[in-house]
Design an enzyme around this catalytic site. Structure first.
Site, PDB file in Angstrom:
ATOM      1  N   ARG A 153     -71.093 -18.589 107.235  1.00  0.00           N
ATOM      2  CA  ARG A 153     -72.007 -19.549 107.002  1.00  0.00           C
ATOM      3  C   ARG A 153     -71.518 -21.048 107.410  1.00  0.00           C
ATOM      4  O   ARG A 153     -70.276 -21.335 106.898  1.00  0.00           O
ATOM      5  CB  ARG A 153     -72.649 -19.511 105.690  1.00  0.00           C
ATOM      6  CG  ARG A 153     -71.372 -19.709 104.637  1.00  0.00           C
ATOM      7  CD  ARG A 153     -71.799 -19.882 103.260  1.00  0.00           C
ATOM      8  NE  ARG A 153     -70.628 -19.574 102.091  1.00  0.00           N
ATOM      9  CZ  ARG A 153     -69.887 -20.913 101.779  1.00  0.00           C
ATOM     10  NH1 ARG A 153     -69.964 -21.907 102.361  1.00  0.00           N
ATOM     11  NH2 ARG A 153     -69.022 -20.246 100.926  1.00  0.00           N
ATOM     12  N   HIS A 166     -71.821 -23.237 100.378  1.00  0.00           N
ATOM     13  CA  HIS A 166     -72.369 -21.940  99.575  1.00  0.00           C
ATOM     14  C   HIS A 166     -73.811 -22.461  99.150  1.00  0.00           C
ATOM     15  O   HIS A 166     -74.584 -21.638  99.561  1.00  0.00           O
ATOM     16  CB  HIS A 166     -71.401 -21.849  98.442  1.00  0.00           C
ATOM     17  CG  HIS A 166     -71.776 -20.540  97.623  1.00  0.00           C
ATOM     18  ND1 HIS A 166     -71.888 -19.238  97.881  1.00  0.00           N
ATOM     19  CD2 HIS A 166     -72.573 -20.614  96.463  1.00  0.00           C
ATOM     20  CE1 HIS A 166     -72.600 -18.614  97.167  1.00  0.00           C
ATOM     21  NE2 HIS A 166     -72.788 -19.270  96.121  1.00  0.00           N
ATOM     22  N   TYR A 172     -61.901 -25.612 101.013  1.00  0.00           N
ATOM     23  CA  TYR A 172     -61.424 -24.216 101.500  1.00  0.00           C
ATOM     24  C   TYR A 172     -61.427 -23.815 102.883  1.00  0.00           C
ATOM     25  O   TYR A 172     -60.799 -22.610 102.852  1.00  0.00           O
ATOM     26  CB  TYR A 172     -62.141 -23.448 100.130  1.00  0.00           C
ATOM     27  CG  TYR A 172     -63.325 -23.088 100.312  1.00  0.00           C
ATOM     28  CD1 TYR A 172     -64.010 -22.474 101.032  1.00  0.00           C
ATOM     29  CD2 TYR A 172     -64.168 -23.915  99.469  1.00  0.00           C
ATOM     30  CE1 TYR A 172     -65.325 -22.299 101.184  1.00  0.00           C
ATOM     31  CE2 TYR A 172     -65.587 -23.935  99.441  1.00  0.00           C
ATOM     32  CZ  TYR A 172     -66.216 -23.041 100.330  1.00  0.00           C
ATOM     33  OH  TYR A 172     -67.488 -22.857 100.230  1.00  0.00           O
TER      34      TYR A 172
END
Length: 370
Positions: free
Chosen positions: A269, A273, A283
């Site tokens: 993706r 999120h 991250y």
């Protein structure tokens, strides 16, 4: 007579043998070149163009949904860019009678399955009208509880089998969802009863923020099918032809009474999120983002179609403009829908309201009448 000494146990070797079986299934490489000729699905030129149209349209839907969220006109939004091959090509292998039990990132599939776009926008806002699925549209509202749709899918698939229908129930979760107990319960139940289910794990590498290698010690998620006694397939989730072929095969086996399949689509993706404050730069590295951008499913499929003389920039721009117009009309229709009242929500919670909700309903009726 000399005794024969048995070889020592070697469970590690057994595991390695299993893991070796789960090779990545791919048809198109990153340059849109066919690398697995024998596996190319039997799709007409028109069907290939339609698949690309839906992927491009879905990318625009993702972009506009993010913008609408930032404007305060949508509520919950989970970005989908990068997962078009995994989502749209898997749906392209389904039939109208099949049931889709989506996760919260799987709005594009249920829109293409027949849910009006304005209702998808209302669902994002938490409006009860967004959950009223039209007759004949075989979808459930997107599941917010991570992994819960896997258990539900096993039940829906068993119902399909008991009714003798030639259809399947398909569901989706992410790599994080595969760590949930519902994941194992769902695939095990469906396997035990040979229910016609397709379980897709869209491995986009990070769940919310946890890398896949921290989720599980398993080399692949697909190999977890072995424990449930069902087929598992690892697929290049950025390759629309590979995803389509894998789901088509799983569907044919399911309706022929061979039971469920677990499919892991390796994808990425590009966005966060969700739009609820996640920051992927905390991250993920820019180097990793750049690496996966080279595998973009739309770019890959565009090259494939252009080489066949089936695609053009003009055709793509027409689709982009059409998507923008459709989205503009859908958000206006959502805006024109009467605002939800508390009593609207209470009234659909039970067929017969329990005493405590009857009291609350009367209380809010009085407040809303003022």
């Amino acid at each position: 007579m000399a005794s024969t000494k048995k070889a020592p146990l070697d469970p590690k070797k057994t595991l390695e043998k299993i893991e070796e079986q789960f090779e990545m299934f791919q048809i198109l490489n990153e340059n849109g070149e066919v690398v697995n000729e024998s596996a190319v699905p039997d799709l007409s030129d028109e069907e290939l163009q339609e698949l690309m149209r839906r992927m491009v349209y879905s990318r625009i839907l993702d972009q506009r949904s993010i913008s609408l969220n930032r404007q305060g006109r949508l509520g919950f939004v989970a970005p989908t860019a990068g997962q078009e091959a995994s989502q749209i090509a898997s749906h392209f292998a389904l039939e109208k009678e099949d049931f889709i039990l989506p996760g919260y990132r799987d709005v594009p599939q249920i829109v293409w399955h027949g849910l009006p776009l304005y209702q998808a926008f209302l669902w994002s806002r938490g409006h009860v009208e967004g959950m009223k699925i039209p007759e004949g549209v075989n979808v459930l509202p997107p599941q917010i509880i991570i992994g819960a749709q896997y258990v539900q899918t096993a039940g829906v698939a068993l119902g399909i089998k008991k009714r003798g229908k030639k259809a399947v129930a398909i569901t989706y979760t992410g790599d994080g969802g595969s760590s949930q107990g519902d994941f194992y319960e769902g695939i095990n139940f469906a396997g035990a009863f040979k229910a016609p289910a397709i379980f897709v794990v869209q491995n986009n590498q990070f769940a919310i923020s946890t890398p896949r290698d921290k989720q599980t010690a398993a080399k692949t998620i697909a190999q977890k099918a072995v424990a449930a006694g069902i087929p598992g397939q690892l697929v290049d989730g950025m390759d629309p032809l590979a995803v389509y072929a894998a789901v088509k095969d799983a569907r044919e086996r399911a309706i022929n009474g061979e039971g469920p399949t677990l499919i892991e689509t390796m994808c990425y993706r590009y966005g966060p999120h969700t739009m609820a404050g996640d920051d992927p730069t905390r991250y993920r590295t820019s180097e990793l983002d750049n690496e996966w951008e080279k595998k973009d499913p739309i770019v890959r499929f565009r090259k494939f179609l252009e080489n066949k003389g089936l695609w053009s920039e003009e055709k793509e721009n027409e689709i982009i403009e059409q998507a923008k117009e459709d989205i503009k009309a859908a958000i206006k229709k959502a805006d024109d829908t009467p605002k939800q009242k508390v009593t609207d929500l209470i009234s659909v919670m039970f067929e017969e309201l329990p005493h405590n909700l009857q009291e609350q309903n009367e209380l809010y009726k009085a407040k809303e009448s003022k």
